[in-house]
Design a protein around this motif. Sequence first.
Motif, PDB file in Angstrom:
ATOM      1  N   GLN A 339       0.827  -1.205   0.000  1.00  0.00           N
ATOM      2  CA  GLN A 339       0.000   0.000   0.000  1.00  0.00           C
ATOM      3  C   GLN A 339       0.861   1.255   0.000  1.00  0.00           C
ATOM      4  O   GLN A 339       1.874   1.328   0.709  1.00  0.00           O
ATOM      5  CB  GLN A 339      -0.904   0.000   1.233  1.00  0.00           C
ATOM      6  N   THR A 340       0.476   2.251  -0.804  1.00  0.00           N
ATOM      7  CA  THR A 340       1.194   3.514  -0.868  1.00  0.00           C
ATOM      8  C   THR A 340       0.730   4.445   0.248  1.00  0.00           C
ATOM      9  O   THR A 340      -0.241   4.166   0.957  1.00  0.00           O
ATOM     10  CB  THR A 340       0.966   4.205  -2.220  1.00  0.00           C
ATOM     11  N   LYS A 344      -3.352   3.597  -1.857  1.00  0.00           N
ATOM     12  CA  LYS A 344      -3.523   2.787  -3.066  1.00  0.00           C
ATOM     13  C   LYS A 344      -2.782   1.459  -2.912  1.00  0.00           C
ATOM     14  O   LYS A 344      -1.627   1.421  -2.498  1.00  0.00           O
ATOM     15  CB  LYS A 344      -2.966   3.558  -4.277  1.00  0.00           C
ATOM     16  N   ILE A 346      -0.930  -1.554  -4.649  1.00  0.00           N
ATOM     17  CA  ILE A 346      -0.245  -1.813  -5.911  1.00  0.00           C
ATOM     18  C   ILE A 346      -0.552  -3.242  -6.355  1.00  0.00           C
ATOM     19  O   ILE A 346      -0.140  -4.205  -5.699  1.00  0.00           O
ATOM     20  CB  ILE A 346       1.272  -1.603  -5.769  1.00  0.00           C
ATOM     21  N   THR A 347      -1.284  -3.365  -7.445  1.00  0.00           N
ATOM     22  CA  THR A 347      -1.674  -4.690  -7.934  1.00  0.00           C
ATOM     23  C   THR A 347      -0.949  -5.087  -9.214  1.00  0.00           C
ATOM     24  O   THR A 347      -1.102  -6.214  -9.669  1.00  0.00           O
ATOM     25  CB  THR A 347      -3.192  -4.735  -8.196  1.00  0.00           C
ATOM     26  N   SER A 348      -0.186  -4.143  -9.804  1.00  0.00           N
ATOM     27  CA  SER A 348       0.469  -4.420 -11.082  1.00  0.00           C
ATOM     28  C   SER A 348       1.662  -3.489 -11.259  1.00  0.00           C
ATOM     29  O   SER A 348       1.816  -2.511 -10.512  1.00  0.00           O
ATOM     30  CB  SER A 348      -0.513  -4.198 -12.235  1.00  0.00           C
ATOM     31  N   GLU A 350       1.931  -1.507 -13.692  1.00  0.00           N
ATOM     32  CA  GLU A 350       1.358  -0.234 -14.129  1.00  0.00           C
ATOM     33  C   GLU A 350       0.979   0.625 -12.922  1.00  0.00           C
ATOM     34  O   GLU A 350       1.202   1.843 -12.922  1.00  0.00           O
ATOM     35  CB  GLU A 350       0.143  -0.460 -15.029  1.00  0.00           C
ATOM     36  N   ASP A 351       0.414  -0.016 -11.881  1.00  0.00           N
ATOM     37  CA  ASP A 351       0.133   0.712 -10.637  1.00  0.00           C
ATOM     38  C   ASP A 351       1.425   1.269 -10.049  1.00  0.00           C
ATOM     39  O   ASP A 351       1.473   2.416  -9.595  1.00  0.00           O
ATOM     40  CB  ASP A 351      -0.512  -0.214  -9.608  1.00  0.00           C
ATOM     41  N   GLY A 354       2.601   4.276 -12.034  1.00  0.00           N
ATOM     42  CA  GLY A 354       1.704   5.409 -11.843  1.00  0.00           C
ATOM     43  C   GLY A 354       1.868   6.053 -10.484  1.00  0.00           C
ATOM     44  O   GLY A 354       1.887   7.291 -10.359  1.00  0.00           O
ATOM     45  N   GLU A 355       1.960   5.236  -9.438  1.00  0.00           N
ATOM     46  CA  GLU A 355       2.111   5.766  -8.080  1.00  0.00           C
ATOM     47  C   GLU A 355       3.490   6.376  -7.866  1.00  0.00           C
ATOM     48  O   GLU A 355       3.636   7.350  -7.130  1.00  0.00           O
ATOM     49  CB  GLU A 355       1.852   4.652  -7.056  1.00  0.00           C
ATOM     50  N   HIS A 366       5.959   1.035 -17.462  1.00  0.00           N
ATOM     51  CA  HIS A 366       5.584  -0.222 -16.824  1.00  0.00           C
ATOM     52  C   HIS A 366       5.847  -1.423 -17.742  1.00  0.00           C
ATOM     53  O   HIS A 366       5.766  -1.315 -18.965  1.00  0.00           O
ATOM     54  CB  HIS A 366       4.118  -0.193 -16.395  1.00  0.00           C
TER      55      HIS A 366
END
Length: 402
Positions: A339-340, A344, A346-348, A350-351, A354-355, A366
Amino acid sequence: MAVFSESETLKRVKPSPTLAVSAKARELVRQGKKVISLSAGEPDFDTPENICDAAIKAIKRGETRYTDVDGIPELKLAIVDKFRRENGLEYKTTQVSVSPGGKPVIYNAMMASLNPGDEVIVPAPYWVSYPDMVLLAGGTPVFAIGEMETGFKLKPETLEAAITPKTKWVILNSPSNPSGAVYTADELRALGEVLKRHPQVWILTDDMYEHILFDGFEYATIAQVVPELYERTLTMNGVSKAYSMTGWRIGYCAGPEPLIKAMSKIISQSTSNPCSIAQWAAVEALNGPQDFIPQRSAIFQKRRDLVVAMLNGAKGIHCPTPEGAFYVYPSVAGCIGKQTLSGKIITSDEDFAGELLQQEEVAVVHGAAFGLSPFFRISYATSEVVLTEACSRIQRFCASLK
């Protein structure tokens, strides 16, 4: 009012993810954000002075008119000499094609050869444009995975399993964008043994990063080490990376004459000739002094070592050491599920990217964009000062994950 509707062909493809990340980073900078973008594959060195001088002289000579659609004779001869001198490959000028950049070389080859239903094997992780150019040409990309455990390289058994009666091409990229992996001569011979058993399969080898090699690695290309494949191999290269000429837009290739003629037909009805001035600059690039290339590669190697060490010091990241190009392709498997600070999960990958951009203002691409997750790509074609700051931010971001 007329309503625009995309063609069915265009609906099959997506915009370049790397260009999209770079555009987003530039927009954040315009908003006053202190973004560090590590997304673009572009050397930060200036084009050598002798090459720029050759372009100016060409302008003053009046070399500003249309040329042959697939390159001036002087550049084709320089390319023939380059392949002989550096790769031990013999070509005639009628086997050479020049295009406005490396992308059109691949696109023209696909357009000139693919029919609906034809398959093209694209090893993953791959440069983002390969599959979409296959789709634009009406073909079907088939992905063959090069795992991190095998150095991101395609193994012979993986290649064999991907080949079907519909396979028309296999694309090889060494040194690789995005992983920096480089095939040894023995590894290419092993792949060649598979390809010799499938005479319907052509080979496109993208050697764009040929001169950016580390740790004394000796370069090899497949038509050189497996001569039996010469008649169905298209060997492509360009001046963008080694000569820091990305904006000059000159890519070139050599291969079987019937294919080169077919590609010329595509060029004649699409882009027509590459920029005349850029072609004369490329003549000087290939024929002129080459001593600066290993010097710049040594700088890239120092940057590589810095980035690999700092990323491996980030919690949840594992970064393999590449043999060439100017990219690293680290795994973020250890960050998935965390968790950020903003809450959020992070599931991937790309996450993750993005974060990272949102929290620490570092732009990376990514791994899903390159066909293999959970990874991300960093281009270290920038200064050590910038790279140190970016990697420090990445370390801070990873340390903040819960």
